[in-house]
Structure formats: C-alpha cells, structure tokens
Write a protein that holds these residues in place. Structure first.
Motif, PDB file in Angstrom:
ATOM      1  N   ARG A   1       0.904  -1.199  -0.133  1.00 41.21           N
ATOM      2  CA  ARG A   1       0.002   0.003  -0.221  1.00 41.21           C
ATOM      3  C   ARG A   1       0.776   1.407  -0.002  1.00 41.21           C
ATOM      4  O   ARG A   1       0.621   2.432  -0.736  1.00 41.21           O
ATOM      5  CB  ARG A   1      -0.979   0.093   1.081  1.00 41.21           C
ATOM      6  N   THR A   2       1.822   1.195   0.641  1.00 40.67           N
ATOM      7  CA  THR A   2       2.991   2.409   0.954  1.00 40.67           C
ATOM      8  C   THR A   2       3.503   2.514  -0.629  1.00 40.67           C
ATOM      9  O   THR A   2       3.231   3.946  -1.160  1.00 40.67           O
ATOM     10  CB  THR A   2       4.127   2.124   1.855  1.00 40.67           C
TER      11      THR A   2
ATOM     12  N   THR B   1       0.462   3.786  -3.057  1.00 34.35           N
ATOM     13  CA  THR B   1       0.054   4.989  -2.687  1.00 34.35           C
ATOM     14  C   THR B   1       0.973   6.207  -2.857  1.00 34.35           C
ATOM     15  O   THR B   1       0.422   7.048  -3.699  1.00 34.35           O
ATOM     16  CB  THR B   1      -0.164   5.264  -1.134  1.00 34.35           C
TER      17      THR B   1
ATOM     18  N   ASP C   1      -9.380   3.953  -1.041  1.00 34.05           N
ATOM     19  CA  ASP C   1      -9.014   4.771   0.132  1.00 34.05           C
ATOM     20  C   ASP C   1      -8.400   6.073  -0.497  1.00 34.05           C
ATOM     21  O   ASP C   1      -7.702   6.660   0.325  1.00 34.05           O
ATOM     22  CB  ASP C   1      -7.997   3.994   0.700  1.00 34.05           C
TER      23      ASP C   1
ATOM     24  N   THR D   1      -9.707   9.154   1.805  1.00 34.04           N
ATOM     25  CA  THR D   1      -9.279   8.963   3.231  1.00 34.04           C
ATOM     26  C   THR D   1      -7.778   8.991   3.313  1.00 34.04           C
ATOM     27  O   THR D   1      -7.120   9.411   4.188  1.00 34.04           O
ATOM     28  CB  THR D   1      -9.763   7.767   3.900  1.00 34.04           C
ATOM     29  N   THR D   2      -7.052   8.198   2.553  1.00 33.76           N
ATOM     30  CA  THR D   2      -5.578   7.930   2.684  1.00 33.76           C
ATOM     31  C   THR D   2      -4.689   8.581   1.691  1.00 33.76           C
ATOM     32  O   THR D   2      -3.888   9.221   1.889  1.00 33.76           O
ATOM     33  CB  THR D   2      -5.359   6.415   2.677  1.00 33.76           C
ATOM     34  N   VAL D   3      -4.966   8.251   0.422  1.00 33.06           N
ATOM     35  CA  VAL D   3      -4.335   8.673  -0.773  1.00 33.06           C
ATOM     36  C   VAL D   3      -4.436  10.158  -0.927  1.00 33.06           C
ATOM     37  O   VAL D   3      -3.115  10.702  -0.979  1.00 33.06           O
ATOM     38  CB  VAL D   3      -4.720   7.924  -2.089  1.00 33.06           C
TER      39      VAL D   3
ATOM     40  N   PRO E   1      -5.993  12.772   0.895  1.00 26.51           N
ATOM     41  CA  PRO E   1      -7.071  13.334   1.901  1.00 26.51           C
ATOM     42  C   PRO E   1      -7.485  14.971   1.546  1.00 26.51           C
ATOM     43  O   PRO E   1      -8.442  15.452   2.158  1.00 26.51           O
ATOM     44  CB  PRO E   1      -6.456  13.047   3.157  1.00 26.51           C
TER      45      PRO E   1
ATOM     46  N   THR F   1      -4.342  -1.656   7.253  1.00 27.05           N
ATOM     47  CA  THR F   1      -3.971  -0.490   6.406  1.00 27.05           C
ATOM     48  C   THR F   1      -4.865   0.213   5.492  1.00 27.05           C
ATOM     49  O   THR F   1      -5.144  -0.593   4.519  1.00 27.05           O
ATOM     50  CB  THR F   1      -2.629  -1.039   5.670  1.00 27.05           C
ATOM     51  N   SER F   2      -5.328   1.396   5.359  1.00 32.45           N
ATOM     52  CA  SER F   2      -6.185   2.131   4.434  1.00 32.45           C
ATOM     53  C   SER F   2      -7.287   1.253   4.250  1.00 32.45           C
ATOM     54  O   SER F   2      -7.696   0.836   3.248  1.00 32.45           O
ATOM     55  CB  SER F   2      -5.382   2.273   3.246  1.00 32.45           C
TER      56      SER F   2
END
Length: 231
Positions: free
Chosen positions: A116-117, A120, A140, A143-145, A147, A194-195
C-alpha cells in the motif's frame, strides 16, 4: 501551464471511492472524459501488482514474502480516460489483471502495508502531475491517498444491485455467488488494518441503487462543476 484552458477551469482533483459494483469505473472514466481531466483506476494498480506476484510464484499466504518483493515490478498507468492503459515491466496487463485468479487474490496482496505504501506513493505522484486535474477512483482515495482532494465522492449501492451489475459484466456469472463474493470482498477491504475501504467524513455520498449510469455521471459532473466554480 494553462494549455489555453479558460482561467476558470483550474485543475481539480476528484476522489471517487466505494465498493465493487457501484459504477465507480464507468462513472469516473465518463466524468473525466467529459470534463477533460485525467483518470486513474487505482484498483488496476493493485491488480497489476497481484498479477505480477501470481506470475512470479510468490507465496501469497505469506505477507513477508509479498513485502520483500513489492518494490520489484514497475507499474505504469496511462491516464487517458478514453483509453486507460496499465503495464507491468513494459507488458500490457489490462486483460490479465481481470482474471478470476487475480480477483480472488487482490485483497490479500493489497492488505500488505508495504504494498500500500508503494502504490499510494505512485498514485500521489500521478495525481500531482496531472496538469488539468484528475479523477482518481478506488477504495481509500479520499481517506488515505488524497485526503486533500478538492472533491470526494463515495458511491454506494445495495448488494443486490451491485451483484446484478457485476454478474452482467462477468457474462453468465451466478448473481447469488457474485453477491456473496462482493460481500466477502467488502468485509476484507473494510476490515484491513492499512487504509481500509471507508467513506471520508467530508465525502458526498451518492447511492446508485436506483440510478442509471447516465444519472450517476450527470450527478458527479454537476458536483465537479460546482466545485470548479467555487460554490
């Protein structure tokens, strides 16, 4: 660079999230094409890295084995909404990543934090490089990638509607089996550490259960245009 665009059409980053079968891809591509934006299917990137793992015989029950090789494949996404492309180490994988084998394994691979890291970071660099703006779809993104995306949209639909659409795509698929698979995938994606698949607090939710694809596209285009106009 303005590229001759009107000053009012400032680059806009649109995040579209939601589970499978909500019309995410069709909507995102159409909205990007209509508004002259780039387009990124983040799910295809996770499918691509999963395809590479399967092809190279990586033990997918072992997150450590996945993490150890996550940085090896070079994934390149073409962002033209009319003909999005994806390659792994120069090989066109647009077809192979849609197989049932990849579909059944993508949740396990995409749950690994190292994967994911890496993905992303790739997604953020693509979004940052989109001069005219971009529609990024996934699970995501808001929320994560990305925001800080200008506009976040979360598409939903009933499991029945999603299964009917998805089995229509998977010619001849059993709707009941498809529904069960979608619910299982949702649970895996929503519960991963994670995410996880989640709606951002500031996302606009659009329930597509009773809407045609054209209506969903029209709704999202309107939301983007309002955001561009600064409303």
């Amino acid at each position: 660079m303005e590229n001759g665009a009107a000053p009012t059409a400032k680059p806009v980053i649109v995040a579209i999230d939601g589970p499978s079968g909500t019309g995410k891809s069709s909507t995102s591509k159409a909205v990007a094409a209509q508004l002259g934006l780039s387009y990124l299917d983040t799910g295809a990137q996770y499918r691509a890295i999963t395809w590479w793992m399967v092809t190279n015989g990586i033990e997918l029950e072992d997150p450590t084995a996945i993490a150890a090789v996550a940085g090896k494949p070079e994934i390149v996404s073409g962002t033209d909404p009319d003909k999005p492309t994806i390659t792994v180490d120069g090989v066109d994988v647009a077809g192979p990543i849609r197989t049932q084998e990849v579909t059944s394994k993508v949740s396990a691979v995409s749950a690994v934090p190292e994967v994911r890291t890496l993905i992303t970071e790739l997604q953020r660099s693509i979004a940052a490089g989109a001069e005219r703006g971009i529609v990024v779809e996934g699970r995501d993104i808001g929320t994560t990638v990305l925001p800080d995306a200008d506009l976040k949209i979360f598409l939903t639909a009933s499991p029945e509607a999603r299964a009917a659409r998805r089995s229509g795509e998977l010619k001849g698929a059993d709707v009941h089996a498809t529904r069960e698979a979608l619910i299982k995938r949702d649970a895996a994606d929503s519960s991963r550490k994670t995410s996880p698949l989640a709606k951002a607090d500031d996302a606009v939710e659009v329930d597509t259960t009773e809407l045609t694809l054209a209506q969903v596209i029209e709704c999202v285009v309107t939301l983007v245009e309002e955001k561009r106009a600064g409303k």
